[in-house]
Design an enzyme around this catalytic site. Sequence first.
Site, PDB file in Angstrom:
ATOM      1  N   ASP A   1      72.106  66.440 148.263  1.00  0.00           N
ATOM      2  CA  ASP A   1      72.786  65.965 147.588  1.00  0.00           C
ATOM      3  C   ASP A   1      73.823  67.025 148.339  1.00  0.00           C
ATOM      4  O   ASP A   1      74.235  68.052 148.648  1.00  0.00           O
ATOM      5  CB  ASP A   1      72.525  66.480 146.303  1.00  0.00           C
ATOM      6  CG  ASP A   1      73.585  65.863 145.743  1.00  0.00           C
ATOM      7  OD1 ASP A   1      75.174  65.378 145.952  1.00  0.00           O
ATOM      8  OD2 ASP A   1      73.687  66.176 144.321  1.00  0.00           O
ATOM      9  N   ASP A   2      74.835  66.866 149.461  1.00  0.00           N
ATOM     10  CA  ASP A   2      75.958  67.399 149.751  1.00  0.00           C
ATOM     11  C   ASP A   2      75.753  68.185 151.283  1.00  0.00           C
ATOM     12  O   ASP A   2      76.521  69.168 151.391  1.00  0.00           O
ATOM     13  CB  ASP A   2      76.805  68.297 148.940  1.00  0.00           C
ATOM     14  CG  ASP A   2      77.294  66.942 147.724  1.00  0.00           C
ATOM     15  OD1 ASP A   2      77.301  65.307 147.836  1.00  0.00           O
ATOM     16  OD2 ASP A   2      78.356  67.412 147.490  1.00  0.00           O
TER      17      ASP A   2
ATOM     18  N   HIS B   1      71.783  60.222 137.593  1.00  0.00           N
ATOM     19  CA  HIS B   1      72.677  60.138 137.712  1.00  0.00           C
ATOM     20  C   HIS B   1      73.667  58.495 138.117  1.00  0.00           C
ATOM     21  O   HIS B   1      74.222  58.320 138.196  1.00  0.00           O
ATOM     22  CB  HIS B   1      73.685  60.534 139.217  1.00  0.00           C
ATOM     23  CG  HIS B   1      74.971  61.099 139.091  1.00  0.00           C
ATOM     24  ND1 HIS B   1      75.760  61.131 140.553  1.00  0.00           N
ATOM     25  CD2 HIS B   1      75.937  60.849 137.782  1.00  0.00           C
ATOM     26  CE1 HIS B   1      77.205  61.503 140.444  1.00  0.00           C
ATOM     27  NE2 HIS B   1      77.069  61.499 138.533  1.00  0.00           N
TER      28      HIS B   1
ATOM     29  N   CYS C   1      78.063  60.858 145.483  1.00  0.00           N
ATOM     30  CA  CYS C   1      76.732  60.744 144.816  1.00  0.00           C
ATOM     31  C   CYS C   1      76.440  59.872 144.090  1.00  0.00           C
ATOM     32  O   CYS C   1      75.604  59.053 144.475  1.00  0.00           O
ATOM     33  CB  CYS C   1      77.095  62.218 144.006  1.00  0.00           C
ATOM     34  SG  CYS C   1      76.916  63.207 144.402  1.00  0.00           S
TER      35      CYS C   1
ATOM     36  N   ASP D   1      72.915  61.925 150.873  1.00  0.00           N
ATOM     37  CA  ASP D   1      73.422  61.135 149.703  1.00  0.00           C
ATOM     38  C   ASP D   1      74.862  60.671 149.887  1.00  0.00           C
ATOM     39  O   ASP D   1      75.129  60.209 149.828  1.00  0.00           O
ATOM     40  CB  ASP D   1      73.489  61.056 148.724  1.00  0.00           C
ATOM     41  CG  ASP D   1      74.539  62.416 147.387  1.00  0.00           C
ATOM     42  OD1 ASP D   1      74.697  63.854 148.621  1.00  0.00           O
ATOM     43  OD2 ASP D   1      74.765  62.429 146.596  1.00  0.00           O
ATOM     44  N   ASN D   2      75.427  61.743 150.804  1.00  0.00           N
ATOM     45  CA  ASN D   2      76.967  61.489 151.752  1.00  0.00           C
ATOM     46  C   ASN D   2      76.726  63.073 152.447  1.00  0.00           C
ATOM     47  O   ASN D   2      76.253  63.886 152.756  1.00  0.00           O
ATOM     48  CB  ASN D   2      78.143  61.903 150.635  1.00  0.00           C
ATOM     49  CG  ASN D   2      77.978  62.632 149.309  1.00  0.00           C
ATOM     50  OD1 ASN D   2      77.822  62.779 148.454  1.00  0.00           O
ATOM     51  ND2 ASN D   2      78.110  64.228 149.829  1.00  0.00           N
TER      52      ASN D   2
HETATM   53 CA    CA Z   1      76.767  64.131 146.864  1.00  0.00          CA
END
Ligand code: CA
Length: 476
Positions: A46-47, A144, A86, A296-297
Amino acid sequence: MRKIKYLFVVVFILVACTTKEKRKNSELVKLEDNISKPNIIIILTDDQGYGDVGFNGCKDIPTPNIDRIATNGVKFTNGYVTYAVCGPSRAGLITGRYQDRFGFCRNPLFAPKDVNMGLPLTEQTIAEELKGADYQTMAIGKWHLGAHEQLRPLNRGFDEFFGFLTGGHNYFPEDLVFNDLSELNGQWDPYRTKLLRNNSRIDEKEYLTDALSREAVSFVEKNKSNPFFLYLAFNAPHTPLQATDKYLERFNHIKDKNRKTYAAMVSAVDDGVGKLLDRLEALGVEKNTLVFFLSDNGGAKNNSSDNGELRDGKSSLYEGGIRVPFALQWPGKISKGIIYEEPVISLDIAATAMELAQVTPKNELDGINLIPFLTNKRNGIPHQKLFWRKYDDQSMAIRHGNMKLVQYKTPDKVLYNLKEDKGETIALKDSISHNLLFNSYKEWNAKNSDPNFLGLIHGKKYDSLYPGRWKEVEKY
Ligand code: CA
């Protein structure tokens, strides 16, 4: 009479043997069928920045285990996600469809009473599809995709769930104080709920990343004889920046405190990936398990990540927001050490998984099975064009070959050649390409939906429309 009796016995034995043989054969066919269906694991961080894995040249954070995936299989240099934050990115990944098609165009609010706040029930997740092919399925970590009961993992195709429902979480177990959603009063309170094992809150003792890794190992152990699908969505290295001494001590050479903590968080993920890969090997299922790794990004400003040469980061439609560390391994089928430079996207994971599991998806997919391209069974490239839309920013991007047209926080759309200009610094004046790309984008966008729900940026408006948002939530 005796002869007839004898004949009857012989016929009986023959029929019994044939039936037994048939049953044995059908069991064998089922076993072979299952063997031909690979296990699928998605490891999602994540990130995490494009430049924050060893296989993309990271210097200050060793990631030997994540790198194993790229070394054992394929490193994608142009691997994308469908959105720069996200929630929508996960909606695209888990369905294999551009989330703009079904109105998941922004990060959802935490609203457990609202069945429209999340992945619409008209959509099918990879897990729902693979269940139809006898896969055992588990989601671990960040969900999420909706906190309403009908939107939670156990109602979206997952046999098991271990994790949390909202867009992030605290990492230290002593911070997890809320026993139930009915105790929450604000958007960030869900970061401190006790973790869920299926429908029950548990008292976790470990650092969050270690707990998620432990559960992943346990799931593959339990399911070594089944085809399985594991969606392992680490919360790290998303904020809050929190790491234990065990991991921090590895990075005393990093002076910046935030970068040091970020590095420790990535290192914890890397340890977990190592444990999972080791266990696949020890169980003898490594060759028949397809493992994807991606973020995810792009890396965010607030977690001290590094997107390498790419412009911008999380939230942006420049490359730093949407191009991510991306690798896969499938040792039984895919050669080692492939560097694949054509654009691929997270949507391809669902398409690949469903085709390998021999299921026909309910909805039309936007991704494509990547395996034939990686085994030279198919010529050409997976995607002629890739698209991105940020509805609330009125932003867009399209990539066609090496050309990218993007409008993000600029009055005009700007054209770049990514092959010559990875960092998107030189605006090209080519009106023919410009028009061609924008027309393609408009054609794609004409089929998209407006947002289905108010998002994270509309918290106050949502509270005024639904004053009972935090009250009368059912126990869970
Ligand atoms: Ca993210």
